[in-house]
Design a protein around this motif. Structure first.
Motif, mmCIF file in Angstrom:
data_model
loop_
_atom_site.group_PDB
_atom_site.id
_atom_site.type_symbol
_atom_site.label_atom_id
_atom_site.label_comp_id
_atom_site.label_asym_id
_atom_site.label_seq_id
_atom_site.Cartn_x
_atom_site.Cartn_y
_atom_site.Cartn_z
ATOM 1 N N MET A 1 -1.515 -19.368 14.606
ATOM 2 C CA MET A 1 -1.970 -18.136 13.964
ATOM 3 C C MET A 1 -1.578 -16.906 14.801
ATOM 4 N N TRP A 2 -1.515 -17.101 16.118
ATOM 5 C CA TRP A 2 -1.168 -15.981 16.999
ATOM 6 C C TRP A 2 0.217 -15.449 16.653
ATOM 7 N N SER A 3 1.179 -16.342 16.437
ATOM 8 C CA SER A 3 2.537 -15.908 16.125
ATOM 9 C C SER A 3 2.587 -15.202 14.778
ATOM 10 N N LEU A 4 1.815 -15.650 13.825
ATOM 11 C CA LEU A 4 1.773 -15.018 12.506
ATOM 12 C C LEU A 4 1.195 -13.613 12.602
ATOM 13 N N ASN A 5 0.206 -13.459 13.435
ATOM 14 C CA ASN A 5 -0.429 -12.149 13.591
ATOM 15 C C ASN A 5 0.502 -11.148 14.281
ATOM 16 N N LYS A 6 1.504 -11.636 15.008
ATOM 17 C CA LYS A 6 2.426 -10.747 15.714
ATOM 18 C C LYS A 6 3.553 -10.238 14.816
ATOM 19 N N VAL A 7 3.671 -10.795 13.610
ATOM 20 C CA VAL A 7 4.721 -10.340 12.694
ATOM 21 C C VAL A 7 4.386 -8.938 12.210
ATOM 22 N N SER A 8 5.372 -8.054 12.226
ATOM 23 C CA SER A 8 5.127 -6.685 11.778
ATOM 24 C C SER A 8 4.778 -6.670 10.305
ATOM 25 N N VAL A 9 4.032 -5.665 9.884
ATOM 26 C CA VAL A 9 3.582 -5.606 8.501
ATOM 27 C C VAL A 9 4.766 -5.454 7.549
ATOM 28 N N SER A 10 5.849 -4.841 7.996
ATOM 29 C CA SER A 10 7.035 -4.672 7.139
ATOM 30 C C SER A 10 7.739 -6.002 6.884
ATOM 31 N N GLU A 11 7.599 -6.954 7.817
ATOM 32 C CA GLU A 11 8.239 -8.260 7.674
ATOM 33 C C GLU A 11 7.254 -9.341 7.256
ATOM 34 N N PHE A 12 5.995 -8.982 7.119
ATOM 35 C CA PHE A 12 4.970 -9.971 6.800
ATOM 36 C C PHE A 12 5.144 -10.466 5.368
ATOM 37 N N PRO A 13 4.899 -11.766 5.126
ATOM 38 C CA PRO A 13 5.005 -12.290 3.757
ATOM 39 C C PRO A 13 4.075 -11.544 2.794
ATOM 40 N N LYS A 14 4.473 -11.499 1.537
ATOM 41 C CA LYS A 14 3.645 -10.830 0.528
ATOM 42 C C LYS A 14 2.434 -11.667 0.150
ATOM 43 N N CYS A 15 2.507 -12.956 0.467
ATOM 44 C CA CYS A 15 1.381 -13.830 0.132
ATOM 45 C C CYS A 15 1.365 -15.024 1.075
ATOM 46 N N LEU A 16 0.189 -15.345 1.608
ATOM 47 C CA LEU A 16 -0.015 -16.576 2.372
ATOM 48 C C LEU A 16 -0.666 -17.604 1.461
ATOM 49 N N VAL A 17 -0.216 -18.846 1.561
ATOM 50 C CA VAL A 17 -0.748 -19.927 0.731
ATOM 51 C C VAL A 17 -1.121 -21.084 1.637
ATOM 52 N N SER A 18 -2.359 -21.573 1.488
ATOM 53 C CA SER A 18 -2.785 -22.710 2.292
ATOM 54 C C SER A 18 -3.809 -23.521 1.513
ATOM 55 N N TYR A 19 -4.283 -24.579 2.148
ATOM 56 C CA TYR A 19 -5.257 -25.452 1.479
ATOM 57 C C TYR A 19 -6.135 -26.130 2.522
ATOM 58 N N GLY A 20 -7.232 -26.725 2.073
ATOM 59 C CA GLY A 20 -8.122 -27.441 2.981
ATOM 60 C C GLY A 20 -9.567 -27.362 2.533
ATOM 61 N N GLY A 21 -10.473 -27.589 3.473
ATOM 62 C CA GLY A 21 -11.896 -27.580 3.168
ATOM 63 C C GLY A 21 -12.440 -26.168 3.025
ATOM 64 N N PRO A 22 -13.599 -26.028 2.371
ATOM 65 C CA PRO A 22 -14.155 -24.697 2.104
ATOM 66 C C PRO A 22 -14.817 -24.032 3.311
ATOM 67 N N GLN A 23 -14.912 -24.746 4.441
ATOM 68 C CA GLN A 23 -15.465 -24.144 5.653
ATOM 69 C C GLN A 23 -14.460 -24.222 6.803
ATOM 70 N N SER A 24 -13.191 -24.245 6.460
ATOM 71 C CA SER A 24 -12.129 -24.416 7.453
ATOM 72 C C SER A 24 -12.008 -23.216 8.393
ATOM 73 N N ASN A 25 -11.810 -23.492 9.675
ATOM 74 C CA ASN A 25 -11.539 -22.428 10.650
ATOM 75 C C ASN A 25 -10.181 -21.784 10.376
ATOM 76 N N SER A 26 -9.209 -22.611 10.011
ATOM 77 C CA SER A 26 -7.879 -22.095 9.701
ATOM 78 C C SER A 26 -7.927 -21.150 8.504
ATOM 79 N N MET A 27 -8.692 -21.501 7.496
ATOM 80 C CA MET A 27 -8.865 -20.646 6.321
ATOM 81 C C MET A 27 -9.382 -19.269 6.711
#
Length: 406
Positions: free
Chosen positions: A1-27
């Protein structure tokens, strides 16, 4: 997640897609990153609008019409989205979201509920081909999962893809530097709770990389006698919290090949209890905990750590990990009660990683925000009283105090 947070907003994806449990730390982490990037985007747009208005004001007398046209052409960017897939929520959680789910929704997460069959077909029975790929693009999404928007980034459950190596490399450097300065040449064993086991695997390789770099520095300098770096003895052990040792091994071997390492170059795996226990049948041996299921042993560990050590851990990873570690510690204390507390042999034994006198470090994986929702489950099955659960917006009553809304 640290590397994703370092991406500039101009290069950041328009949408993140993930899956898992409803109390996930990653979520929750992905929801927080998306929310932060949207605030960055809004700030950039605000600054851009201000500059355009200022330019228009300076030329207002001569170019009123042009200024009006400029303002009309100011575009408002579409907010960055985070779409998260999970199984159908339990009724109580759907009616009253709490913990990580409540926070993620408040940060703008779009929740997509799927039936068990739909979820299983998409994510649990996906082909091995969908597990391939790496880099910032992550793994390929499962067949049948349409991108919610152009330039979407698919993040596997738990962030289990090679991009995680960047962030964990930073963690590796922090641990390595800290132990170099404060370890006094003592051997160190690092215990990491494991879901997808991404952190443990990447930490293992990150620390190995730093040790190899230190050895090369010694070779270049011709100094083989007193280098603290080359003598660093650090090992990583993963404590499975999802599935068992076989699942952890499979996850780590898959990810190890993705990052270009050998499949069997993985951390040691802590067994659910010490292997050398007499008079135990296979049915009486203790096993790993079922992920997310309330368990009396987990609750007792959670309470012991908080009351006796002033240490607050979560109930999904922290308390289960310490419960299994305590099983090994207790057995080792019984075996060595008449021996010196510090074993003269400090070498690392992957089959008994807690049986020697090595120093222990535990890596906390987050999840404290979800404690309340977990304790409510313990209260629901009668293992806790409601007065002992700290509910959102309420302070528990104590003698001589008033209940206060916060």
């Amino acid at each position: 997640m640290w590397s994703l947070n370092k991406v500039s907003v101009s290069e950041f994806p328009k949408c993140l897609v993930s899956y898992g449990g409803p109390q996930s730390n990653s979520m929750l982490a992905l929801a927080a990153i998306t929310n932060y990037k949207n605030r960055e985007l809004a700030e950039e747009e605000k600054e851009g609008t201000t500059r355009m208005n200022n330019n228009g004001s300076r030329n207002n007398n001569d170019n009123d019409n042009d200024n009006d046209n400029d303002n009309d052409n100011i575009s408002i960017s579409t907010p960055i989205r985070f779409v998260y897939y999970t199984k159908k929520l339990p009724r109580f959680l759907k009616n009253q979201p709490n913990g990580n789910l409540f926070r993620a929704l408040s940060l703008g997460m779009e929740l997509k509920e799927l039936s068990r069959e739909e979820y299983s077909n998409l994510f649990e029975h996906r082909s091995e081909d969908n597990d391939g790929g790496g880099g910032r693009e992550g793994k390929r999404p499962p067949m049948g999962l349409m991108a919610p928007a152009p330039n979407s980034l698919y993040v596997p459950q738990g962030g289990a893809f090679s991009s995680a190596l960047v962030g964990v490399n930073r963690l590796s450097e922090e641990i390595y530097t800290y132990w170099l300065e404060h370890g006094n040449d003592r051997p160190l064993t690092i215990f990491v709770p494991g879901g997808t086991c991404t952190t443990a695997l990447c930490l293992h390789h990150g620390l190995k990389r730093l040790s190899l770099l230190a050895d090369r520095e010694d070779d270049d300098n011709g100094d083989y006698s007193s280098s603290a770096k080359s003598m660093m003895d650090i090992e990583v052990v993963v404590v499975p919290c999802v599935g068992d040792a076989a699942y952890a091994r499979k996850q780590m071997m898959s990810l190890s090949t993705q990052i270009g390492a050998k499949a069997d170059d993985i951390p040691a795996i802590l067994q659910p209890e010490p292997e050398e226990q007499e008079n135990l049948t296979s049915s009486s041996r203790r096993k790993y905990f079922t992920f997310g299921k309330p368990n009396k042993e987990i609750l007792e560990t959670f309470q012991e750590l908080q009351k006796e050590n002033n240490l607050l851990v979560d109930l999904l990873y922290g308390a289960p990990s310490f419960s299994i570690m305590f099983r090994h510690w207790d057995e080792d204390m019984k075996k060595n009660k008449d021996k010196p507390s510090l074993s003269p042999d400090l070498s690392f034994d992957p089959n008994q990683p807690l049986s020697s006198g090595r120093e222990i470090m535990y890596v906390h994986s987050g999840g404290l925000e979800g404690i309340t929702s977990q304790l409510l489950r313990y209260q629901h099955i009668g293992l806790m009283k409601i007065k002992d659960v700290q509910l959102p917006g309420r302070r528990n009553k104590k003698k001589g105090t008033e209940q206060t809304n916060t």
